[in-house]
Scaffold this motif. Structure first.
Motif, PDB file in Angstrom:
ATOM      1  N   GLU A 335      43.480 -19.136 -47.006  1.00 37.73           N
ATOM      2  CA  GLU A 335      44.103 -19.113 -45.313  1.00 37.73           C
ATOM      3  C   GLU A 335      45.118 -17.879 -45.674  1.00 37.73           C
ATOM      4  O   GLU A 335      46.152 -17.406 -44.597  1.00 37.73           O
ATOM      5  N   LEU A 336      45.037 -17.082 -47.253  1.00 39.43           N
ATOM      6  CA  LEU A 336      46.303 -16.754 -46.812  1.00 39.43           C
ATOM      7  C   LEU A 336      45.594 -15.293 -45.929  1.00 39.43           C
ATOM      8  O   LEU A 336      46.863 -15.083 -46.072  1.00 39.43           O
ATOM      9  N   LYS A 337      44.811 -15.584 -46.548  1.00 37.93           N
ATOM     10  CA  LYS A 337      44.632 -13.667 -46.117  1.00 37.93           C
ATOM     11  C   LYS A 337      44.495 -14.297 -43.914  1.00 37.93           C
ATOM     12  O   LYS A 337      44.650 -12.851 -43.129  1.00 37.93           O
ATOM     13  N   LYS A 338      44.569 -15.323 -43.721  1.00 41.43           N
ATOM     14  CA  LYS A 338      44.228 -15.215 -42.705  1.00 41.43           C
ATOM     15  C   LYS A 338      45.718 -14.610 -41.890  1.00 41.43           C
ATOM     16  O   LYS A 338      46.379 -14.116 -40.967  1.00 41.43           O
ATOM     17  N   GLU A 341      46.187 -11.225 -41.929  1.00 42.46           N
ATOM     18  CA  GLU A 341      45.062 -10.274 -40.602  1.00 42.46           C
ATOM     19  C   GLU A 341      46.283 -11.055 -39.668  1.00 42.46           C
ATOM     20  O   GLU A 341      46.615  -9.715 -38.399  1.00 42.46           O
ATOM     21  N   PHE A 342      47.099 -12.105 -39.340  1.00 42.25           N
ATOM     22  CA  PHE A 342      48.126 -12.190 -37.811  1.00 42.25           C
ATOM     23  C   PHE A 342      49.223 -11.926 -38.084  1.00 42.25           C
ATOM     24  O   PHE A 342      49.983 -11.440 -37.257  1.00 42.25           O
ATOM     25  N   ASN A 348      52.988  -3.417 -39.908  1.00 41.50           N
ATOM     26  CA  ASN A 348      52.738  -1.939 -38.996  1.00 41.50           C
ATOM     27  C   ASN A 348      54.034  -1.204 -38.385  1.00 41.50           C
ATOM     28  O   ASN A 348      54.182  -0.267 -38.929  1.00 41.50           O
ATOM     29  N   ASP A 349      54.049  -2.567 -37.180  1.00 41.02           N
ATOM     30  CA  ASP A 349      54.877  -1.609 -35.882  1.00 41.02           C
ATOM     31  C   ASP A 349      56.523  -1.366 -37.083  1.00 41.02           C
ATOM     32  O   ASP A 349      56.901  -0.484 -37.108  1.00 41.02           O
ATOM     33  N   ARG A 355      50.818  -7.277 -48.355  1.00 43.33           N
ATOM     34  CA  ARG A 355      48.809  -7.337 -49.462  1.00 43.33           C
ATOM     35  C   ARG A 355      49.266  -9.091 -49.781  1.00 43.33           C
ATOM     36  O   ARG A 355      50.576  -9.650 -50.402  1.00 43.33           O
ATOM     37  N   VAL A 356      47.994  -9.004 -50.279  1.00 47.47           N
ATOM     38  CA  VAL A 356      47.546 -10.814 -50.107  1.00 47.47           C
ATOM     39  C   VAL A 356      46.951 -10.532 -51.658  1.00 47.47           C
ATOM     40  O   VAL A 356      46.132  -9.459 -51.402  1.00 47.47           O
ATOM     41  N   ARG A 357      47.818 -10.871 -52.819  1.00 45.00           N
ATOM     42  CA  ARG A 357      47.208 -10.904 -54.243  1.00 45.00           C
ATOM     43  C   ARG A 357      46.251 -12.018 -54.542  1.00 45.00           C
ATOM     44  O   ARG A 357      46.692 -13.368 -54.100  1.00 45.00           O
ATOM     45  N   GLY A 358      45.883 -11.613 -55.872  1.00 51.09           N
ATOM     46  CA  GLY A 358      44.651 -12.105 -56.199  1.00 51.09           C
ATOM     47  C   GLY A 358      43.822 -13.299 -54.951  1.00 51.09           C
ATOM     48  O   GLY A 358      44.352 -14.066 -54.270  1.00 51.09           O
TER      49      GLY A 358
END
Ligand SMILES: Nc1ncnc2c1ncn2[C@@H]1O[C@H](COP(=O)(O)OP(=O)(O)OP(=O)(O)O)[C@@H](O)[C@H]1O
Ligand SMILES: [Mg+2]
Length: 476
Positions: A335-338, A341-342, A348-349, A355-358
């Protein structure tokens, strides 16, 4: 409309009345038992006294009969026993021979008491006398005592002596005593009831005082309190509990009233903007492109208003709903990865690294949508407050039945004086950003509400110039 029929509360006896009744009943019972016992002691004592009197009189008479010549009693009947004390006129004596013939008797005795039959005499032994309570011919109560007296020589037949005591005076005294007793009992019943009622009423007065205060408390007079000073210990506790309930109510009312102010204020800005833009658009004829541009801007305002209303609705429902949360077993890491991504593009802007750790997935039973929303709010705050070149780290850790999701950044940080209030609704530190209309100050309030609905809590640590870490701790 389904009109609910409210039945009137069933009224029972008031506590004061109940206490008065119990008090009166117990006090009266006590008095009645005490006077009853005293009366019984008095009657037995009087009876015993009379019996002793009778026995004394009999002994005196017996001596007299013994010392007199045989037949003396029969030949010269005594008009009145010489030994009878003058204040005891109600003592009677009768001497009978063994066949039951009256040898002598006190004048008037025959008129009152029938002589005993020979069968009665046969029952009297030499040792024990025969004691009886009888009613005379005229209906007076008498106590009689009869004994057998051995003849002066062995050949002489035995004689019988009967003494009788008129107990009319004693009975009269007892009857008077009983009359007074009923009077005393009746009066004490009334007095006990009255005293009980007065005592109970004075005991109830503080409760009435509390009830009066409670009755006139309205939303506008929530600052009123019950005076606990001077109340009995039991009621002081009640008053304090009541007062602390009023404290909480007052706080809630203040909170709601501030919240309504803020809501009105926040809605006013986008609606004013909308109003202004439409007015400008209508002020003169415009080209199709101009209309399109204005409508696009209006749509943006509408989207903001609708988002704000949705957030407010979510918070209002979270406050009032007692429904259990819909939970599902999710892989927290995924879920954190999602979320990553969002928000990647936005990060970036802003020139920050997200970053998501673990990557080892932690399994937890939570509400997927709400968890994503909470983490999303935290990440968007971090992006907004981290200067280019900074880093935002999102991590999750399950430990001792608790899932801790943390979002930390290397941004501007929050001054310590603001930390206790950042989770409040509509609280913003940066007024310049606030007035831009982009941020309403509900993001962290929503995060806190999501944690609370899961039975968890939130935690924040921040240092100005170094960064902020917000943790959402949920039981799993
Ligand atoms: N990571 C952070 N670093 C520094 N300040 C922060 C951070 N997160 C929140 N804040 C401060 O806390 C305030 C409250 O945050 P919150 O998310 O509730 O509101 P918002 O971001 O201003 O508005 P919204 O989230 O409703 O758009 C913010 O105005 C901001 O000043
Ligand atoms: Mg925010």
């Amino acid at each position: 409309m389904a009109a609910g029929k409210v039945s009137a509360p069933h009224r029972t006896l008031s506590i004061a009345l109940r206490m008065a009744l119990w008090y009166a009943l117990s006090a009266f019972t006590l008095i009645a038992v005490a006077t009853g016992a005293l009366y019984s002691v008095l009657t037995t004592t009087m009876y015993q006294e009379d019996l002793r009197d009778l026995a004394d009189n009999l002994n005196n008479a017996r001596l007299l009969v013994r010392s007199s010549a045989p037949g003396q009693f029969a030949s010269s009947p005594q008009p009145r026993p010489s030994w009878a004390p003058p204040h005891q006129p109600e003592i009677y004596l009768r001497v009978l021979d063994s066949s039951g013939r009256t040898l002598t008797e006190t004048p008037g005795m025959a008129g009152e008491l029938v002589p005993p039959s020979s069968a009665d005499l046969a029952r009297i032994s030499s040792s024990d006398g025969d004691q009886r309570d009888v009613l005379s011919r005229s209906g007076k109560p008498f106590m009689t005592l009869m004994v057998r007296v051995a003849g002066q020589s062995e050949r002489d037949p035995p004689q019988f002596m009967q003494v009788a005591l008129d107990r009319e005076h004693a009975e009269y005294l007892l009857a008077r005593y009983r009359e007074r007793l009923w009077l005393v009992l009746g009066t004490s019943l009334v007095l006990c009831a009255l005293a009980g009622y007065l005592i109970a009423r004075s005991g109830m007065r503080p409760i009435q005082q509390i009830s009066r205060t409670a009755a006139h408390i309205r939303s506008t007079t929530l600052n009123e309190r019950i005076q606990a000073h001077g109340l009995p210990a039991e009621l002081a506790g009640l008053a304090e509990t009541f007062n602390s309930m009023l404290d909480r109510l007052e706080q809630s009312f203040l909170h709601i009233s501030h919240f309504s102010d803020d809501v009105a204020h926040e809605l006013r800005t986008p609606i004013n903007n909308l109003h202004g833009e439409i007015e400008v658009a209508l002020s003169k004829a415009r080209s199709g492109d101009e209309y399109r541009e204005i409508l696009g801007s209006c749509l943006e305002e509408c989207t903001r208003i609708s988002r704000l209303i949705q957030t407010l609705l979510f918070l209002a429902r979270s406050d009032t709903t007692a429904d259990t949360l819909e939970r599902e077993l999710i892989d927290v890491g995924r879920e954190l990865k999602k979320v990553e991504e969002f928000y990647e593009a936005a990060a970036n802007d802003a020139g920050v690294v997200l970053r998501v750790r673990g990557d080892a997935g932690e399994g937890a039973e939570v509400n997927r949508t709400l968890l994503q929303q909470a983490v999303g709010n935290l990440v968007s705050n971090a992006i907004a407050h981290t200067p280019p070149g900074g880093t935002i780290t999102v991590s999750a850790r399950a430990h001792q039945n608790q899932l801790t999701v943390s979002v930390s950044d290397t941004g501007c940080g929050i001054p310590p004086e603001h930390l206790p209030r950042v989770f409040d609704r509509f609280y913003r530190i940066d007024q310049a950003r606030a007035s831009s209309g982009q941020n309403v100050g509900l993001g962290l309030a929503v995060v806190k509400s999501i944690a609370t609905r899961h039975g968890g809590h939130v935690d924040i640590e921040s240092e100005v110039g170094r960064g902020t870490e917000v943790r959402v701790i949920l039981p799993i």
